[in-house]
Design a protein around this motif. Structure first.
Motif, PDB file in Angstrom:
ATOM      1  N   GLN A   1       0.604  -1.091  -0.375  1.00  0.00           N
ATOM      2  CA  GLN A   1      -0.258   0.315   0.047  1.00  0.00           C
ATOM      3  C   GLN A   1       1.008   1.017  -0.034  1.00  0.00           C
ATOM      4  OE1 GLN A   1      -0.966   2.354   3.004  1.00  0.00           O
ATOM      5  NE2 GLN A   1      -2.056   3.394   1.441  1.00  0.00           N
ATOM      6  N   GLN A   2       2.069   1.514   0.676  1.00  0.00           N
ATOM      7  CA  GLN A   2       2.893   2.861   0.607  1.00  0.00           C
ATOM      8  C   GLN A   2       3.744   2.694  -0.902  1.00  0.00           C
ATOM      9  OE1 GLN A   2       3.760   4.281   3.595  1.00  0.00           O
ATOM     10  NE2 GLN A   2       2.069   3.476   4.421  1.00  0.00           N
ATOM     11  N   SER A   3       3.929   1.724  -1.302  1.00  0.00           N
ATOM     12  CA  SER A   3       4.635   1.352  -2.332  1.00  0.00           C
ATOM     13  C   SER A   3       4.058   2.332  -3.742  1.00  0.00           C
ATOM     14  CB  SER A   3       4.939   0.547  -2.931  1.00  0.00           C
ATOM     15  OG  SER A   3       4.234  -0.843  -3.047  1.00  0.00           O
ATOM     16  N   LEU A   4       2.620   0.966  -3.458  1.00  0.00           N
ATOM     17  CA  LEU A   4       1.586   2.188  -4.478  1.00  0.00           C
ATOM     18  C   LEU A   4       0.877   3.390  -4.658  1.00  0.00           C
ATOM     19  CD1 LEU A   4      -0.688  -1.574  -4.753  1.00  0.00           C
ATOM     20  CD2 LEU A   4       1.232  -0.361  -7.354  1.00  0.00           C
ATOM     21  N   GLY A   5       0.343   3.508  -2.796  1.00  0.00           N
ATOM     22  CA  GLY A   5       0.064   5.713  -2.490  1.00  0.00           C
ATOM     23  C   GLY A   5      -1.470   5.324  -3.160  1.00  0.00           C
ATOM     24  N   ILE A   6      -2.122   4.504  -3.263  1.00  0.00           N
ATOM     25  CA  ILE A   6      -3.781   3.881  -2.564  1.00  0.00           C
ATOM     26  C   ILE A   6      -4.306   3.581  -2.274  1.00  0.00           C
ATOM     27  CG2 ILE A   6      -5.410   2.213  -4.680  1.00  0.00           C
ATOM     28  CD1 ILE A   6      -3.720   1.284  -5.991  1.00  0.00           C
ATOM     29  N   THR A   7      -5.212   4.182  -1.962  1.00  0.00           N
ATOM     30  CA  THR A   7      -6.376   4.418  -1.025  1.00  0.00           C
ATOM     31  C   THR A   7      -7.121   2.897  -1.080  1.00  0.00           C
ATOM     32  OG1 THR A   7      -7.771   6.611  -1.808  1.00  0.00           O
ATOM     33  CG2 THR A   7      -8.129   5.317   0.391  1.00  0.00           C
ATOM     34  N   PHE A   8      -6.551   2.617   0.283  1.00  0.00           N
ATOM     35  CA  PHE A   8      -6.576   0.621   1.159  1.00  0.00           C
ATOM     36  C   PHE A   8      -8.199   0.908   1.993  1.00  0.00           C
ATOM     37  CE2 PHE A   8      -3.662  -2.093   0.041  1.00  0.00           C
ATOM     38  CZ  PHE A   8      -3.015  -2.384  -0.996  1.00  0.00           C
ATOM     39  N   VAL A   9      -9.743   0.294   1.271  1.00  0.00           N
ATOM     40  CA  VAL A   9     -10.704   0.194   3.149  1.00  0.00           C
ATOM     41  C   VAL A   9     -10.565  -1.583   3.081  1.00  0.00           C
ATOM     42  CG1 VAL A   9     -12.177   0.426   3.707  1.00  0.00           C
ATOM     43  CG2 VAL A   9     -11.380   2.600   1.287  1.00  0.00           C
ATOM     44  N   PHE A  10     -10.047  -1.145   4.440  1.00  0.00           N
ATOM     45  CA  PHE A  10      -9.550  -2.410   4.372  1.00  0.00           C
ATOM     46  C   PHE A  10     -10.888  -2.827   5.885  1.00  0.00           C
ATOM     47  CE2 PHE A  10      -7.552  -5.433   7.859  1.00  0.00           C
ATOM     48  CZ  PHE A  10      -6.774  -6.261   6.711  1.00  0.00           C
ATOM     49  N   VAL A  11     -11.505  -3.996   5.695  1.00  0.00           N
ATOM     50  CA  VAL A  11     -12.534  -4.641   6.598  1.00  0.00           C
ATOM     51  C   VAL A  11     -11.907  -5.178   7.740  1.00  0.00           C
ATOM     52  CG1 VAL A  11     -14.776  -5.976   6.577  1.00  0.00           C
ATOM     53  CG2 VAL A  11     -15.017  -3.702   5.693  1.00  0.00           C
TER      54      VAL A  11
END
Lengths: 272, 310, 369
Positions: free
Chosen positions: C184-194
């Protein structure tokens, strides 16, 4: 379940009963091939000489050929139509939370709980009142009616057998409803579709009562056979034909079972 | 970017709300979308079930005169159905034959299903196929095969005669209500085996172990656990056999003889030789009503028993 | 729309299933490139909320905005989101390569380009060279990676993850957590994690929304959620917490004087909580904020005497239940390795003293639980 747990040790009397039961099931049917090779016009013991003349006679019978082709035609049309309707029904019921779907589904399943003679005469009345002549098409309509519930039940099992999130994943990955169906749903339920086609074909191919009321001048195979039963001299031919039908249906059922065992199975994990 | 390209595709505008209230409602209501998908099947089935039934009901209140049907409302047909002693006898006989057949088939099939569910551990599927395979052969042939077995010159008679056990064929074998019951029981066996087998197979084996742990012997376990839990299968089997056999005319015509004639034979004749469609319709509808009452009654009684037991 | 740097806005979103309100007027603003977790017990509505972001459920009320675009009426297949399903939903009739390439249909790439994208995606999840594998030849961890690669190959603006680690064993889970965070850090995309696992949410997230009964109770960083919970439910769900009834005395300079049941007078930092003199509130204390000694401590401060009711020696630390007169429940205490615990000596009944700092007391309103 562990085999041979103390509660389920082999039960010999029950096993004997089971074998007896199977004998009761198979004995009458296996008499058909036995007598079909018997060189006598009367179906009676003791057996006379071995012959294949009844088969030769039967294969040479043009009326039988015509009836067979009629049955195949009706069976193919009815099974395809019923399966298409079944796909819509099964998909709707398994994939959507539908309010009040139970009584509605009841209407679709109604042919399962109505004696076929009633549906047969009711359709006959409607057709004659509307002035529609009886034909193979009217037989097909009747057969679609009785096949749809079986198709829906078969296909519901297929749809329930694979995780709904498969289709959601396809949507999530950019496919619209049409593409989801062709790329995911269809390949996954394909064994079910095939099973439904086979089942509906078998039902239609064997169906007599509806066809009896709805067929016009073109008989289906069961109607042809029923007609033959009135003439004692035709009975050996019926035996030969029956033997062929038994052989073919046994093969088809084995094929269907084999196909069912080959469906793609995804490991299912529980939802939260 | 993927999303950039996909956003420019026409599909987005397609799936965007078109502003209509109907469209919004449709999108928000899963039920509506479900019904939309169900509609082709539902429409075909509803039409093909309701229209003929309505027509048949209408016809049953009309009169057959010669080859024409007069559309004047009358209850004559139903009066005939309920007053003619022949019909009454036929109704009773049909009830007796179908009822006995359903009960007998369930009784003889239960141990078989039980055996496969509880005592067969390997190749279960093979057993299930074996039990249901004869069902897949033509119905007509299964019935006919009993004519071969029971007939005057049939397998039993000719077999016994050639063994010298009897000198004359036993005439009572064929053309009797008993012959009809045996033939129907054989022809519909799969409809008893399968539901009972499925309901037995579904029983959690740990329930039986718990019952044993709590002091029940084999018989008590069967009566207190297995039998009650398999009742849905038994009821389904009874209905699945009773309903179609009640309306069967092939079996009585082939192996019943005059004493084995059933209601459906007369209905069939009304639409054939006797050519009285309105009376035939009234008979068919009465038949339908009786079948519904019997089935409804069976379901009601089992529900009462179940509630009382709980 | 709310705050300026927010990218994914959930505004007043409500979803009902029959009479059940699964999601109840939820407002959340998620920032660009944020690792955001929806945390709560099963049935709290977190998965339903996630499915509304993906477009599989339609909100009955409210609206979801992604990058300023309202999402109602936008079908899942055109949303700039992709999802990793709880069951992974790996297509059983396709091999790994076909699964990963599934979402590339509309890009109409050449064979080489597509293969390159698939390889990249597989490399990204450390499954290079697995392309030809059949989908039924994969382990749970591999399935999870394939699901991730399949979603990421579409370069979504938001990646939605529905308890993706739930089916993995503990060891694999920890490894995947680290990898997921790095990815996630390297892609910089927003993650929404359940997730329902609070430890997992704390490990991974920039911010967490704690959900219960369809409501988002608190949206904050892991540290704030732990140290400054705003309700008893949140405090209880994240870690362990001792709740003590207390009445508020004088409030001055951000410090409230309390009269706590069984513990007597103490002070608490109010940290912006609305506190009025005379109010009945809950003083909350984390078990590890209580220090335990077997002799009476010198000096002032907060101190109370009790008896050990139960003790568990865990090596690096010990857990105690300490019975204090005047309290209905024993206090939970987590202490570092103490000389008198774990050598087989009987602990039950041993008199002990507990001390704590003023600023470790959290003041909460009573939940109507």
């Amino acid at each position: 379940m562990s085999a041979g747990g103390y509660m389920h040790r082999p039960n010999r009397p029950l096993m004997v009963y089971a074998i007896g039961y199977l004998a009761f099931l198979y004995m009458p049917i296996l008499l058909l091939p036995l007598f079909s090779f018997n060189d006598a016009i009367y179906i009676a013991f003791p057996l006379k000489a071995f012959t294949t003349q009844w088969y030769q006679q039967m294969f040479a019978n043009d009326a039988m050929h015509a009836a067979l082709m009629n049955s195949v035609q009706v069976g193919v049309s009815a099974s395809v139509l019923a399966t298409i309707l079944g796909i819509f029904g099964a998909k709707a019921v398994t994939r959507f939370r539908i309010k009040g779907v139970k009584p509605v589904l009841g209407v679709v399943m109604l042919p399962l709980v109505i004696p076929p003679i009633i549906m047969g005469v009711a359709l006959l009345i409607l057709l004659s009142q509307m002035g529609i002549p009886l034909s193979l098409i009217t037989v097909t309509v009747g057969h679609v009616l009785i096949c749809v519930p079986f198709s829906i039940v078969t296909l519901m099992a297929s749809f329930e057998g694979f995780d709904k999130s498969m289709e959601e994943a396809a949507a999530d990955l950019g496919d619209n409803a049409w593409w989801i169906f062709w790329r995911v749903t269809f390949p996954m339920v394909f064994p079910g579709i095939l099973a439904s086609l086979l089942l509906c074909f078998t039902i239609s191919f064997d169906e007599f009562i509806m066809a009896f009321f709805l067929a016009g001048t073109d008989p289906t195979l069961p109607i042809f056979i029923y007609g033959q039963l009135r003439f004692p001299q035709k009975l050996p031919g019926v035996l030969a034909l029956g033997t062929c039908i038994v052989a073919v249906t046994f093969t088809v059922v084995f094929l269907a079972q084999w196909l069912r065992g080959r469906g793609p199975t995804a490991p299912k994990t529980e939802g939260n | 970017m993927v999303d950039a390209t996909s956003l420019s595709e026409p599909e987005l505008t397609e799936s965007r709300p078109r502003g209509g209230r109907l469209a919004t409602l449709f999108r928000r209501s899963e039920s509506l979308r479900g019904y939309a998908l169900l509609s082709p099947t539902l429409a075909v089935m509803a039409l093909a079930m309701c229209a003929p039934t309505a027509m048949m009901v209408a016809l049953s209140f009309w009169v057959q005169s010669g080859f024409d049907i007069t559309m004047t409302f009358t209850l004559d047909n139903y009066a005939k159905v309920f007053t003619n002693p022949i019909f009454e006898a036929l109704f009773l006989r049909t009830l007796m034959i179908s009822g006995t057949c359903a009960l007998a088939t369930v009784l003889i099939s239960y141990p078989m299903a039980y055996y496969v569910a509880f005592h067969v551990h390997r190749r279960k599927l093979a057993w299930v196929i074996m039990m249901t395979l004869p069902f897949w052969t033509s119905y007509l042939l299964r019935v006919f095969s009993w004519k071969v077995v029971l007939g005057y010159n049939g397998a039993i008679n000719s077999g016994l005669m050639s063994l010298g056990l009897i000198s004359e064929p036993l005439e009572f074998l064929l053309y009797s209500p008993e012959a009809v019951i045996i033939t129907l029981a054989h022809a519909w066996a799969a409809f008893a085996i399968l539901p009972i087998y499925v309901s037995l197979e579904k029983i959690d084996r740990s329930l039986l172990e718990a019952a044993a742990d709590l002091g029940d012997g084999a018989v008590a376990r069967f009566l207190r656990i297995t039998l009650p839990l398999s009742m849905p299968g038994v009821i389904a089997a009874l209905l699945l056999i009773f309903i179609p056999t009640f309306g069967d005319f092939v079996t009585p015509a082939l192996v019943g003889g005059p004493d084995g004639m059933m209601l459906a034979n007369i209905v069939q004749k009304m639409f054939g030789k006797l050519n009285d469609w309105p009376l035939g319709s009234a008979l068919a509808i009465s038949m339908m009503i009786i079948v519904s009452i019997m089935c409804g009654g069976l379901i009601w009684v089992t529900r009462q028993i179940k509630e009382r037991a709980i | 729309m709310s705050s300026d740097d927010s990218f994914l806005n959930i505004e007043q979103v409500t979803k009902r299933f029959g009479a059940v309100v699964a999601v109840d007027r939820v407002n959340i603003a998620i920032r660009t490139g944020e690792f955001f977790s929806l945390l709560g017990p099963s049935g709290c509505g977190k998965t339903t909320l996630l499915r509304m972001l993906a477009g599989f459920e339609t909100p009955d009320e409210g609206e979801v905005y992604i990058d300023g675009v309202p999402m109602s009426g936008v079908s899942p297949h055109v949303r700039p989101t992709n999802m990793v399903f709880q069951s992974y939903a790996i297509f059983p009739h396709l091999n790994v390569e076909r699964n990963v390439a599934y979402g590339l249909r509309k890009e109409k790439l050449s064979k080489q380009e597509e293969a390159k994208r698939v390889d990249e995606a597989l490399e990204m999840v450390k499954l290079g060279g697995y392309g030809k594998r059949k989908s039924n030849e994969l382990s749970g961890g591999q399935r999870q990676r394939i699901a991730l690669a399949r979603a990421l190959i579409r370069r979504p603006k938001v990646l939605l993850l529905d308890e993706p680690l739930g089916a993995l064993d503990k060891k694999l889970r920890t490894d995947m957590q680290i990898e997921l965070r790095q990815l996630q850090q390297s892609l910089g995309i927003t993650f929404v994690f359940v997730t329902h696992d609070q430890e997992e949410a704390m490990t991974l997230s920039d911010r967490i929304a704690v959900m219960a009964q369809g409501k988002a109770l608190q949206v904050a960083s892991p540290k704030d959620i732990y140290n400054r919970p705003t309700s008893m439910t949140v405090a209880d769900f994240i870690g362990q917490m001792n709740f003590i009834e207390a009445s508020v005395g004088q409030v001055a300079d951000g410090v409230a004087a309390l009269e706590a049941k069984g513990l007597g007078r103490m002070k608490a930092h109010i940290n912006g909580t609305a506190v009025t003199t005379g109010a009945h509130m809950i003083a909350a204390l984390r078990p590890e904020k209580l220090s335990l000694t077997d002799s009476e401590p010198n000096g002032g401060g907060n101190v109370v005497k009790g008896r050990i009711e139960a003790a568990a020696y865990l090596g690096d630390r010990s857990h105690f239940h300490v019975r204090v007169d005047g309290l209905d429940q024993p206090l939970a205490v987590a202490a570092p390795d103490l000389p008198f615990v774990g050598d087989g000596a009987k602990q039950e009944g041993r008199p002990v003293w507990l001390t704590w700092a003023d600023d470790s007391v959290i003041l909460l309103d009573k939940d109507t639980r």
